[in-house]
Design an enzyme around this catalytic site. Structure first.
Site, PDB file in Angstrom:
ATOM      1  N   GLN A   1      28.782   1.171  27.312  1.00  0.00           N
ATOM      2  CA  GLN A   1      29.231   2.586  28.116  1.00  0.00           C
ATOM      3  C   GLN A   1      28.524   2.752  29.297  1.00  0.00           C
ATOM      4  O   GLN A   1      28.739   3.288  30.270  1.00  0.00           O
ATOM      5  CB  GLN A   1      28.240   3.621  26.710  1.00  0.00           C
ATOM      6  CG  GLN A   1      29.161   3.545  25.771  1.00  0.00           C
ATOM      7  CD  GLN A   1      28.249   2.750  25.006  1.00  0.00           C
ATOM      8  OE1 GLN A   1      27.361   1.572  25.039  1.00  0.00           O
ATOM      9  NE2 GLN A   1      28.740   3.020  22.985  1.00  0.00           N
TER      10      GLN A   1
ATOM     11  N   ASN B   1      18.675   6.794  19.829  1.00  0.00           N
ATOM     12  CA  ASN B   1      19.528   6.995  21.358  1.00  0.00           C
ATOM     13  C   ASN B   1      19.938   5.579  21.090  1.00  0.00           C
ATOM     14  O   ASN B   1      19.737   4.704  20.152  1.00  0.00           O
ATOM     15  CB  ASN B   1      18.700   7.421  22.286  1.00  0.00           C
ATOM     16  CG  ASN B   1      19.854   7.506  22.905  1.00  0.00           C
ATOM     17  OD1 ASN B   1      20.595   8.327  22.932  1.00  0.00           O
ATOM     18  ND2 ASN B   1      19.555   7.215  24.086  1.00  0.00           N
ATOM     19  N   LYS B   2      20.946   5.034  21.710  1.00  0.00           N
ATOM     20  CA  LYS B   2      21.794   3.864  21.812  1.00  0.00           C
ATOM     21  C   LYS B   2      20.530   2.555  21.786  1.00  0.00           C
ATOM     22  O   LYS B   2      19.747   2.951  23.137  1.00  0.00           O
ATOM     23  CB  LYS B   2      22.579   3.866  23.062  1.00  0.00           C
ATOM     24  CG  LYS B   2      23.563   2.960  23.281  1.00  0.00           C
ATOM     25  CD  LYS B   2      24.566   2.689  22.282  1.00  0.00           C
ATOM     26  CE  LYS B   2      24.769   3.759  21.623  1.00  0.00           C
ATOM     27  NZ  LYS B   2      25.643   3.352  20.572  1.00  0.00           N
TER      28      LYS B   2
ATOM     29  N   ARG C   1      33.539  10.003  22.401  1.00  0.00           N
ATOM     30  CA  ARG C   1      31.542   9.394  21.518  1.00  0.00           C
ATOM     31  C   ARG C   1      30.540   9.769  22.850  1.00  0.00           C
ATOM     32  O   ARG C   1      31.657  10.878  23.188  1.00  0.00           O
ATOM     33  CB  ARG C   1      31.560   8.385  21.909  1.00  0.00           C
ATOM     34  CG  ARG C   1      31.991   7.450  23.471  1.00  0.00           C
ATOM     35  CD  ARG C   1      31.600   6.425  24.326  1.00  0.00           C
ATOM     36  NE  ARG C   1      29.989   6.724  24.476  1.00  0.00           N
ATOM     37  CZ  ARG C   1      29.135   7.983  25.464  1.00  0.00           C
ATOM     38  NH1 ARG C   1      30.811   7.994  26.144  1.00  0.00           N
ATOM     39  NH2 ARG C   1      28.380   7.732  24.616  1.00  0.00           N
ATOM     40  N   GLY C   2      29.343   9.842  22.251  1.00  0.00           N
ATOM     41  CA  GLY C   2      28.600  10.794  23.108  1.00  0.00           C
ATOM     42  C   GLY C   2      28.159  11.534  21.630  1.00  0.00           C
ATOM     43  O   GLY C   2      28.601  12.744  21.462  1.00  0.00           O
TER      44      GLY C   2
ATOM     45  N   ASP D   1      21.041  11.047  19.816  1.00  0.00           N
ATOM     46  CA  ASP D   1      21.946  11.462  18.515  1.00  0.00           C
ATOM     47  C   ASP D   1      21.653  12.470  17.701  1.00  0.00           C
ATOM     48  O   ASP D   1      21.977  12.359  16.792  1.00  0.00           O
ATOM     49  CB  ASP D   1      22.632   9.730  18.217  1.00  0.00           C
ATOM     50  CG  ASP D   1      23.171   9.324  19.272  1.00  0.00           C
ATOM     51  OD1 ASP D   1      22.808   8.784  20.114  1.00  0.00           O
ATOM     52  OD2 ASP D   1      24.351   9.482  19.774  1.00  0.00           O
TER      53      ASP D   1
ATOM     54  N   ARG E   1      30.927   8.497  11.610  1.00  0.00           N
ATOM     55  CA  ARG E   1      30.087   7.899  12.833  1.00  0.00           C
ATOM     56  C   ARG E   1      29.042   9.251  12.307  1.00  0.00           C
ATOM     57  O   ARG E   1      28.626  10.272  11.608  1.00  0.00           O
ATOM     58  CB  ARG E   1      29.958   8.091  13.757  1.00  0.00           C
ATOM     59  CG  ARG E   1      31.174   7.432  14.574  1.00  0.00           C
ATOM     60  CD  ARG E   1      31.086   7.579  15.609  1.00  0.00           C
ATOM     61  NE  ARG E   1      30.238   6.710  16.104  1.00  0.00           N
ATOM     62  CZ  ARG E   1      29.695   6.470  17.504  1.00  0.00           C
ATOM     63  NH1 ARG E   1      30.768   7.290  18.329  1.00  0.00           N
ATOM     64  NH2 ARG E   1      28.560   5.176  17.429  1.00  0.00           N
TER      65      ARG E   1
HETATM   66  O1  MRU Z   1      27.714   5.172  20.276  1.00  0.00           O
HETATM   67  P1  MRU Z   1      27.988   6.381  21.086  1.00  0.00           P
HETATM   68  O2  MRU Z   1      28.906   5.489  22.799  1.00  0.00           O
HETATM   69  O3  MRU Z   1      28.527   7.812  21.006  1.00  0.00           O
HETATM   70  O4  MRU Z   1      26.136   6.895  21.632  1.00  0.00           O
HETATM   71  C1  MRU Z   1      25.685   7.588  22.928  1.00  0.00           C
HETATM   72  C2  MRU Z   1      23.896   7.498  23.224  1.00  0.00           C
HETATM   73  O5  MRU Z   1      23.617   7.495  22.285  1.00  0.00           O
HETATM   74  C3  MRU Z   1      24.624   7.616  24.324  1.00  0.00           C
HETATM   75  O6  MRU Z   1      23.067   6.844  24.728  1.00  0.00           O
HETATM   76  C4  MRU Z   1      23.440   9.645  24.136  1.00  0.00           C
HETATM   77  O7  MRU Z   1      22.114   9.330  24.721  1.00  0.00           O
HETATM   78  C5  MRU Z   1      23.520  10.226  23.240  1.00  0.00           C
HETATM   79  S1  MRU Z   1      24.985  11.384  23.906  1.00  0.00           S
HETATM   80  C6  MRU Z   1      24.640  12.044  24.741  1.00  0.00           C
END
Ligand code: MRU
Length: 347
Positions: A195, A246-247, A45-46, A236, A88
């Site tokens: 995470q 982002n998350k 992920r990421g 993201d 995703r």
């Molecule tokens: O759902 P994930 O764990 O894939 O999401 C990742 C994120 O949102 C991270 O916070 C991130 O900033 C992007 S990847 C470096």
């Protein structure tokens, strides 16, 4: 350095992020379907790590193609790419990597199938190496923004585990640490997938960088009481106007940071910018399974039958973002103009 994703003996090796920090195990993918499933289930992920894993997964699928003509190969190749595009929806790096691999097959339409297979494999491996180099460049640029003695808040995991290695936001933190600065990190646990608590805390601890884990709801009070110097996250998707997906929870942190006059930085490679997406409303936000919210470590914590909403990402409007750190430079407002200039310069 942690190996998040690697190509070894014509297999794709992924560290299983669903098991960390309790277990350090690897998933060995012998076929592209296993890689695609690993992206879907967050074994990897990421955004940048998903991009590299997809490129390697596509190369792996292509390697096993039974086609003997370009036309038949291209048809199978498109099925493989389609499978990755369904994994995703939010991380732009995934679609960037798929488009990049597709481009190669089109540009090299005059080549034989075996040559195409090795071209794709070499390119996927190169993309993994390049991602690490990009993160190091981003780290060096971002380090300039980190004062000695900084207390830094971060969210989710934007570290070596979210990339091919080194990290984006954590890459900047690593660079400051490597430069000898005394820094301290506050990591939001990042409900519901944790995470921050599981991955960021583990990575920083392994690297000897002081880290304090807080629950997401503690961030505002931490800004009041812990003299935080800055907030830094990854991304993201970055829209052409500078809005950032982002998350989930990032938006709240950016608003809080503004209230507390704390700079809010985003670190991400140029491959996270989606120039076709003008503003945040255009980003496709993934909604994940309700059990991620109703359960913790397999135990139900919310009552049966309750409604659940589980968006995995949110949008931070660009007005809250002090700067976006990329491998080609640090971009400030006005983002539409300055991100555009940076992209043109990098072509
Ligand atoms: O759902 P994930 O764990 O894939 O999401 C990742 C994120 O949102 C991270 O916070 C991130 O900033 C992007 S990847 C470096």
């Amino acid at each position: 350095m942690i190996k998040t994703v690697a190509w070894e003996k014509d297999r794709v090796i992924l560290i299983d992020q669903t098991k960390l920090p309790a277990e350090k195990t690897y998933v060995i993918c012998e076929d592209y379907e296993t890689v695609a499933e690993a992206i879907k289930t967050m074994i990897v992920r990421g955004a940048p790590a998903i991009g590299v894993a997809a490129a390697m997964g596509i190369a792996l699928g292509a390697l096993h193609s039974t086609a003997s003509t370009y036309g038949a190969f291209k048809e199978q190749f498109e099925t493989i790419c389609h499978a990755f595009a369904q994994t995703r929806p939010t991380a732009v790096n995934l679609f960037w990597a798929i488009d990049h691999m597709k481009g190669l097959v089109i540009v090299h339409g005059d080549k034989g199938v075996e040559e195409l297979k090795s071209l794709l494999k070499n390119e996927a491996v190169r993309m993994g190496e390049e991602d690490i180099a990009i993160n190091r460049r981003m780290g060096a640029m971002g380090n300039e923004l980190i004062p000695d003695g900084a207390r830094i808040l971060t969210h989710c995991n934007a570290g070596a585990l979210a990339t091919a290695g080194y990290g984006t936001a954590l890459g900047v933190i690593r660079a400051a640490h490597e430069a000898g600065k005394s820094i301290e990190v506050f990591a939001c646990e990042t409900r519901p997938f944790l995470q921050g608590a599981r991955l960021t805390a583990w990575e920083l601890k392994e690297s000897g960088i002081p880290v304090t884990v807080i629950t997401d709801g503690m961030a505002g009070y931490a800004m009041c009481k812990k003299q935080l110097s800055l907030v830094i996250t990854g991304a993201d998707c970055i829209c052409s106007n500078g809005d950032v997906a982002n998350k989930i929870g990032t938006y709240g942190l950016a608003v809080l940071a503004r209230e507390h006059r704390i700079p809010f930085y985003v670190a991400a490679p140029l491959s996270t910018i989606n120039p076709a997406c003008g503003k945040g409303e255009g980003v496709s936000i993934e909604e994940r399974d309700r059990t991620e919210v109703t359960h913790i470590a397999g135990q139900r914590v919310a009552p049966e039958g309750v409604d659940v909403w589980n968006p995995a990402f949110d949008i931070t409007p660009s007005k809250y973002i002090s700067a976006i750190i990329t491998e080609k430079g640090v971009v400030t407002k006005p983002y539409k103009r300055n991100l555009g200039k940076l992209r043109t310069k990098s072509r």
